[in-house]
Each structure stands twice: as structure tokens, then as C-alpha cells.
Scaffold this active site. Structure first.
Site, short mmCIF file in Angstrom:
data_model
loop_
_atom_site.label_atom_id
_atom_site.label_comp_id
_atom_site.label_asym_id
_atom_site.label_seq_id
_atom_site.Cartn_x
_atom_site.Cartn_y
_atom_site.Cartn_z
N CYS A 16 0.53 19.74 73.72
CA CYS A 16 1.51 18.78 73.23
C CYS A 16 0.86 17.44 72.88
O CYS A 16 -0.01 16.95 73.59
CB CYS A 16 2.62 18.51 74.24
SG CYS A 16 3.55 19.94 74.72
N ARG A 62 -3.26 19.63 69.18
CA ARG A 62 -2.93 19.72 70.60
C ARG A 62 -1.83 20.75 70.87
O ARG A 62 -1.62 21.14 72.02
CB ARG A 62 -2.48 18.36 71.12
CG ARG A 62 -3.51 17.27 70.95
CD ARG A 62 -3.00 16.00 71.55
NE ARG A 62 -2.81 16.17 72.98
CZ ARG A 62 -3.75 15.92 73.88
NH1 ARG A 62 -4.91 15.48 73.52
NH2 ARG A 62 -3.51 16.11 75.16
N ASN A 108 4.53 15.54 77.67
CA ASN A 108 3.42 16.49 77.71
C ASN A 108 3.12 16.76 79.17
O ASN A 108 2.79 15.84 79.90
CB ASN A 108 2.19 15.86 77.01
CG ASN A 108 0.93 16.68 77.19
OD1 ASN A 108 1.00 17.90 77.43
ND2 ASN A 108 -0.21 16.03 77.09
N GLU A 113 -19.83 33.64 74.20
CA GLU A 113 -19.29 32.62 73.30
C GLU A 113 -18.97 33.23 71.93
O GLU A 113 -17.94 32.91 71.33
CB GLU A 113 -20.31 31.47 73.19
CG GLU A 113 -19.97 30.38 72.19
CD GLU A 113 -18.68 29.61 72.51
OE1 GLU A 113 -18.08 29.82 73.58
OE2 GLU A 113 -18.26 28.80 71.65
N LYS A 168 -15.32 33.07 70.31
CA LYS A 168 -15.06 32.46 68.99
C LYS A 168 -14.31 33.43 68.10
O LYS A 168 -13.33 33.06 67.46
CB LYS A 168 -16.36 32.07 68.29
CG LYS A 168 -17.07 30.83 68.74
CD LYS A 168 -16.42 29.52 68.40
CE LYS A 168 -15.48 29.12 69.51
NZ LYS A 168 -16.02 28.34 70.59
N GLU A 171 -10.63 34.11 69.35
CA GLU A 171 -9.64 33.03 69.30
C GLU A 171 -9.21 32.66 67.89
O GLU A 171 -8.09 32.25 67.68
CB GLU A 171 -10.06 31.80 70.13
CG GLU A 171 -11.20 30.99 69.62
CD GLU A 171 -11.53 29.81 70.54
OE1 GLU A 171 -10.65 29.28 71.23
OE2 GLU A 171 -12.70 29.39 70.54
N HIS A 176 -23.02 50.76 80.88
CA HIS A 176 -22.25 50.97 82.12
C HIS A 176 -20.74 50.93 81.84
O HIS A 176 -19.96 50.67 82.76
CB HIS A 176 -22.63 49.92 83.16
CG HIS A 176 -24.06 50.02 83.58
ND1 HIS A 176 -24.54 51.00 84.42
CD2 HIS A 176 -25.15 49.30 83.21
CE1 HIS A 176 -25.84 50.86 84.59
NE2 HIS A 176 -26.24 49.84 83.86
N LYS A 196 -5.80 22.61 71.60
CA LYS A 196 -7.16 22.11 71.79
C LYS A 196 -7.47 21.78 73.24
O LYS A 196 -8.53 22.09 73.75
CB LYS A 196 -7.36 20.88 70.89
CG LYS A 196 -8.74 20.25 70.98
CD LYS A 196 -9.78 21.17 70.39
CE LYS A 196 -11.18 20.61 70.48
NZ LYS A 196 -12.18 21.66 70.25
O1 M6R Z 1 -12.06 20.32 76.63
P1 M6R Z 1 -12.74 21.37 77.45
O2 M6R Z 1 -14.20 21.51 77.11
O3 M6R Z 1 -12.55 21.21 78.92
O4 M6R Z 1 -12.04 22.72 77.03
C1 M6R Z 1 -12.34 23.92 77.68
C2 M6R Z 1 -11.75 25.10 76.95
O5 M6R Z 1 -10.35 25.01 76.91
C3 M6R Z 1 -12.27 25.21 75.51
O6 M6R Z 1 -13.66 25.27 75.48
C4 M6R Z 1 -11.69 26.45 74.82
O7 M6R Z 1 -12.18 27.60 75.41
C5 M6R Z 1 -11.99 26.41 73.33
N1 M6R Z 1 -10.83 26.81 72.60
C6 M6R Z 1 -13.10 27.30 72.93
O8 M6R Z 1 -13.35 27.30 71.57
#
Ligand code: M6R
Length: 628
Positions: free
Chosen positions: A2, A27, A100, A501, A505, A508, A524, A623
Site C-alpha cells: 500500500c 507498493r 497501510n 535468485e 526472478k 515472480e 535427489h 515492492k
Molecule cells: O526490501 P527488502 O530487500 O527487505 O525486500 C525483501 C524481499 O521482499 C524482496 O527481495 C523480494 O523478494 C523481491 N521481490 C525480489 O525480487
């Protein structure tokens, strides 16, 4: 989660709020709304969908008021509907509120308010708080007001409006960043925070409340970062800040160091693309001024620890979430490898409830781009409660984690707007590598090894530039594989976290199922997934495990699985083994994870674009995760 914006000034509030909401949309983007005060009335527009839907709706209304609030939502309580969108209006029509966070005891409060005759239009916890304020306002005798007090900003802290918000918040459990309007106070706004970010922009004859700086940067660079338990009251052209307990707070006005262009896409199609291509500069900014004069180690101004205090540390604990957690795993590898000290890495969300025993001489780190992730903040607080000193590696200046940590390292990569973290990740890898170097040089790493390590880190931005030049080839690979429904990402040692990672990526932003595994673990279990339909992305850098990784590739190939190999210069793969090859420049171990991050970022980005996904605003995500 939010985004909230509030405006009090002389301009049309709706215009400024909508601009702020567009910048805050990363956000949360389920629904959006705006409410302005005009001639003793609350004028409201709210819609499910993106801010652009709201913009069209507001255009039909011609809101002209100069005091207002707006919200872009990431749903917690209640589905994505117009009724559940914020702002919410109290059932007596006197208050409008945006929020929020999560009001945990909303159900008890709702039962109480229902018994007092208050009605509800939505399923949200927020509407409950709005009505609770109305309830306290109705109870407060009209004309009741504490005497104004002078703190240089001169609005006076007391008013019936302010005190009603304060009283309501005293009964609330949970988290909140809120902004409230009251029809009886046409040029006033009250905002407050607890565990949800909130700042106040101090402009020329105007004030803006917002969840983060991107919403105010086009109006002012002067900002007051509010702390938990603080309430700001905008009135009569000024503001006062008090605590929930009614103590006065002297505001500290900071300057935002980045500019509006940093928060814009420029010529790029998406923020994610811009942020991938910004990485060489971001890395330069993260390392600037942070190497010793003799070029053999790193320097950090903000650790608040002397070298001899650090020498007492014999164990490290890192907590983070998501991508930042992957960066911690790479840092673990580098500290153990170069400083020969044990490191534990935990998900912040697990650590906070796990009550794990920690050794006395443990140094605790949290890593967070936003500095607002609620689980990471809770892990920090839990460690501090147990008496540990906590250092933060964090990008957003003035964030809650930055302020509550006992010291730390800012990433200095500018705002990261794309929901998928890219430049913040490689900067976290760089800072992790620098921390490993710093500790190693306090111990057994030689001067000459330190000099080669530093020189390798300084070369990282140029190596990343070289990989970025391969974007057209990576785009072509992405096109070939974009329609597959499952992917494996496989790597070993410091590149195992890169496999995690890469998988994160891809899932998501393109909604493709992907898993990251240590390459040798694949047999495994995950090997059962392998078929022509499931490509595997392998990290196979030069070094002692190259041949082992090639054997894992053979096992995939034998089962008809397509192979995308990310190798380093000088590696030779058996002919026909890989269906696509991306070659990275050969580099120092500490730099390899940074360089290896780029092709998987580009691959995911181009696959998502090819599939027509909304790259910067992937479904269900936001975010900054400020709710549990
Ligand atoms: O702001 P932060 O680094 O604490 O955020 C952590 C995660 O929410 C963030 O890295 C999330 O996994 C991203 N969407 C990854 O791309």
C-alpha cells in the site's frame, strides 16, 4: 505494501496526490482512491484496478480542494473491490482515512462500534479505525483543544481532531501508516505511523505525507522521517509532531539525495530494464570511497565498531527475506571462504519466531533494500532485545531498519522501483564481498591477496558492462524458451544462491514455475521433472567443480532436458551438450556472483516481456512487504 499520500497546501490536492500515487504504485496496485475536502464536504473517488483507472474516474469529478489523501492498495483484509478500496469514510460522514498495515484487533473494535450504532460498507480493518476515530471525536466535547505549543513550526499540537486520532490509536493493536481528514478542519490532516513507513515532505507553502520519498520528490527534497508512535498534525501552514503519549517531538528535516529522474523510466520500457542496465553505475556508487588508501581492504564509516571490537567477533548471523536472503547466502560463502569464520543465514520471518540460540560473540546483520520489510525489522528488534548489536545493509536512507540498527552500510543505488530486485541485489553482493574482505584482512588475508581482491571488486562494473552487451543474444534465448512452463536453475557453491535468485526472478515476473537447486542435488528428486518441456539453466564457471557440473548437465541431457549453460571464458563444453550458451568474463571469486546475476536477470526479464507480463507490477506482489 500500500502506498499513501496526503496533501495540504494551495494547489489542487487531487492532481498532486494522483502524481504521488503513480510513483507509489509499485507498493501495491489492486485498487486506488482519492478523497479531497471541499466546502465542508468529503469528495471521494475510488476504484479497483490500477491508478490509471482512478485517474479517469477523478477526471469526471473535477475535484478542486487543496487538502486531500490518496491510496494505492495491496489487499490484506477483504477482496479487491471498489468498496474495499481506500479512502474509507466514517459512517457519520466526518472522517476519511487511508491506511497501510494491519489492525489486528479490528474484529473486537468492530463489534464494539456496531453496538454503538456505527455502520460499515467494507470488509476492511481500515474502516474500523476510521469509525473508531469518529467515535472518539463524538465523545470529545466540542471546542476541546489543548493549548498550542511553540516548537518552531507553530500549529499547536492540540485539537479535537488530533486528540481523537490519538485516542483511537491508543486502542489499536497492529501496524499502521495512516492519514486522516476531518470535515470540520478543512485545511488540516493528521497522520501517524507504527511499523509502516511514513514521511513528511516540507515544501514551499505545502506539506505532503507519503509512504516513501518517490511520492514527494517532484515537490520537495526536504523531508522528515517519522518514527514509530509519532503523530504529525498539519494545520495552519505548519506542522507539529507528537507521540502517542502526547510528548512533543522536535522534527529533524533531512535532504533527499537523489532526484526525480532517478525515479523515472527514461527511455526504458520498464523500471526493471532500466535498473538492470544501471548496475555498473550502481556498483560504482556502492563502492565509492570505501576502499583503504593502500588499496588492500574495505572501509565502512557507519559500522560503529572498532577493528579490535570486530576482532572479538567469531561468528556472524545474517537475516533477510527474498532476494536479499540470497545475497546473504553468497556473503556467507565469501566470509567463510576468505575470513574463515562461521556464518549462519536465516530467513528473517523464521528467525523472529525460532528463538534460535546465538553465540555470545556473534555479530548480527540484517539486509534489506527497502529497510521496511516487516519480518527483517522484527528480526532486528528480536536480536537487539537479546542484547546483540545489529548492523544493517540497506538501500533506502532514513528507512526504519536504517534508523533502528546500531550501525550499517548504505547501498547508495538510488530508488529501485521495479518490484523484482536487480540493482539492489548486485549491490548487496558487492557489499557482502566487501564485508568479507574487511573481516578477512583483520585476520589472515595477506596484503597482496587484499590488493588483488580490491582490484577485482573495482573491475566489477566493467565486467557487468560486458555482460550487458550480450543482451540481444540473451533476448534471443529468452524467445526460444519463453513458452516452457517449468524451469530448473542449478549452481554450486557461491552460485547456488544465484540459482535460487534466477528461479525467483523468473517466477515472480513471468509466473513460470521455477526451482533453484545445488546442481548435484538435482538427482535427489528434481530430476523427476526433467523432460523436453523443462529447461535447466546451469551455472558452470571455470574451477574445480566445472567438470562435476558438466556431469550434471549430461544427466539432464540424457533425459532430453534442454540445457542453457552459463559458463566463464575459457570453459569448453562437450559439443551438443548445451542448447544455448552464455559466456561470462573470467573473474575473481568475489566478483563472479555479481557478474553471474546479470544473465539470469536479463533472461527472466525478456521471457516475461515475451509472455506479455506486467514486468514492473507482477500479480499479487508489492515492492516492500510491510505486513506479516
Ligand atoms: O526490501 P527488502 O530487500 O527487505 O525486500 C525483501 C524481499 O521482499 C524482496 O527481495 C523480494 O523478494 C523481491 N521481490 C525480489 O525480487
Amino acid at each position: 505494501m500500500c502506498g499513501i499520500v496526503g496533501y495540504v497546501g494551495k494547489q489542487k490536492a487531487a492532481t498532486i496526490i494522483l502524481e504521488g500515487l503513480k510513483r507509489l504504485e509499485y507498493r501495491g496496485y489492486d485498487s486506488a482512491g482519492v478523497c479531497v475536502l471541499k466546502d465542508g464536504r468529503l469528495e471521494l473517488a475510488k476504484k479497483s484496478g490500477r491508478v490509471e483507472v482512478l485517474v479517469k474516474e477523478v477526471a469526471r469529478h473535477h475535484f478542486t480542494g487543496t487538502t486531500g489523501i490518496g491510496h494505492t492498495r495491496w489487499a490484506t483484509h477483504g477482496g479487491v473491490t471498489d468498496a474495499n478500496a481506500h479512502p474509507h469514510i466514517s459512517s457519520d460522514g466526518k472522517f476519511a482515512l487511508i491506511h497501510n498495515g494491519v489492525i489486528e484487533n479490528y474484529s473486537q473494535i468492530k463489534t464494539f462500534l456496531l453496538s454503538k450504532g456505527y455502520g460499515f460498507q467494507s470488509e476492511t480493518d481500515t474502516e474500523v479505525l476510521c469509525n473508531l476515530i469518529a467515535y472518539h471525536y463524538a465523545k470529545e466535547p466540542a471546542g476541546a483543544s489543548n493549548p498550542p505549543h511553540a516548537n518552531g513550526h507553530g500549529t499547536g499540537s492540540g485539537s479535537r481532531f488530533l486528540e481523537s486520532v490519538r485516542k483511537a490509536l491508543q486502542h489499536v493493536e497492529g501496524t499502521y501508516g495512516i492519514a486522516v481528514l476531518c470535515v470540520d478542519c478543512p485545511t488540516e490532516l493528521v497522520a501517524a505511523r507504527k511499523a509502516s513507513p511514513l514521511l513528511l515532505g516540507v515544501g514551499d507553502g505545502e506539506h505532503i505525507i507519503a509512504s516513501d520519498a518517490s511520492a514527494i520528490i517532484s515537490r520537495t527534497q526536504s523531508v522528515v522521517y517519522l518514527k514509530d508512535g509519532e503523530i504529525v498534525h498539519l494545520a495552519r501552514g505548519g506542522f507539529t509532531i507528537t507521540t502517542l503519549e502526547q510528548e512533543d517531538v522536535s522534527p529533524v528535516v533531512d535532504k533527499i539525495t537523489w532526484s526525480i529522474s532517478d525515479a523515472e523510466k527514461g527511455n526504458y520500457a520498464h523500471f526493471m530494464e532500466k535498473e538492470i542496465f544501471e548496475q555498473p553505475i550502481a556498483l560504482e556508487n556502492s563502492m565509492r570511497g570505501r576502499f583503504s588508501e593502500d588499496g588492500s581492504t574495505a572501509n565502512f564509516g557507519g559500522l560503529n565498531l572498532t577493528a579490535s571490537e570486530l576482532r572479538q567477533i567469531d561468528r556472524f548471523m545474517f537475516c533477510a527475506c527474498g532476494t536479499a536472503w540470497h545475497a546473504c547466502l553468497v556473503t556467507e560463502h565469501l566470509i567463510e571462504r576468505f575470513a574463515r569464520l562461521p556464518v549462519e543465514v536465516d530467513y528473517a520471518s523464521e528467525f523472529r519466531y525460532r528463538n534460535s540460540p546465538l553465540d555470545r560473540n556473534t555479530l548480527f546483520f540484517v539486509m534489506s533494500q527497502s529497510g521496511e520489510t516487516i519480518d527483517t525489522l522484527a528480526a532486528l528488534r528480536e536480536a537487539q532485545r537479546k542484547g546483540y548489536r545489529v548492523l544493517a545493509i540497506n538501500n533506502v536512507v532514513g528507512s526504519t531498519i536504517a534508523r533502528e540498527a546500531n550501525g550499517g552500510i548504505y547501498q547508495h543505488v538510488g530508488p529501485e522501483i521495479g518490484v523484482a530486485s536487480t540493482k539492489a541485489f548486485t549491490s548487496q553482493l558487492l557489499i557482502g564481498a566487501m564485508v568479507a574482505l574487511y573481516i578477512a584482512r583483520l585476520r589472515d588475508m595477506s596484503f597482496s591477496d587484499g590488493v588483488s581482491y580490491v582490484s577485482a571488486l573495482k573491475g566489477a562494473p566493467d565486467l557487468v558492462r560486458q555482460v550487458l552487451k550480450q543482451a540481444p543474444e540473451i533476448k534471443a534465448i529468452a524467445k526460444r524458451f519463453a513458452r516452457h512452463a517449468d524451469f530448473l536453475f542449478l549452481g554450486r557453491l557461491s552460485l547456488f544462491p544465484l540459482a535460487l535468485e534466477g528461479a525467483l526472478k523468473l517466477k515472480e515476473i513471468s509466473y513460470i514455475h521455477a526451482e533453484g537447486y545445488p546442481a548435484a542435488e538435482m538427482k535427489h528428486g528434481p530430476i523427476a521433472l526433467i523432460s523436453e518441456e523443462c529447461p535447466s539453466v546451469f551455472f558452470a564457471p571455470k574451477g574445480e567443480i566445472f567438470n562435476k557440473v558438466v556431469s550434471s548437465m549430461q544427466e539432464i541431457k540424457a533425459r532430453k532436458g534442454p540445457v542453457i549453460a552459463i559458463i566463464t571464458e575459457g570453459c569448453e563444453l562437450p559439443p551438443g551438450l548445451a542448447d544455448a550458451v552464455i559466456t561470462l568474463p573470467d573473474c575473481h571469486e568475489a566478483v563472479l556472483p555479481i557478474v553471474a546475476a546479470v544473465p539470469v536477470q536479463l533472461l527472466s526479464y525478456y521471457i516475461a516481456v515475451e509472455r506479455g507480463c506486467d514486468v514492473d507490477k507482477p500479480r499479487n506482489l508489492a515492492k516492500s512487504v510491510t505486513v506479516e
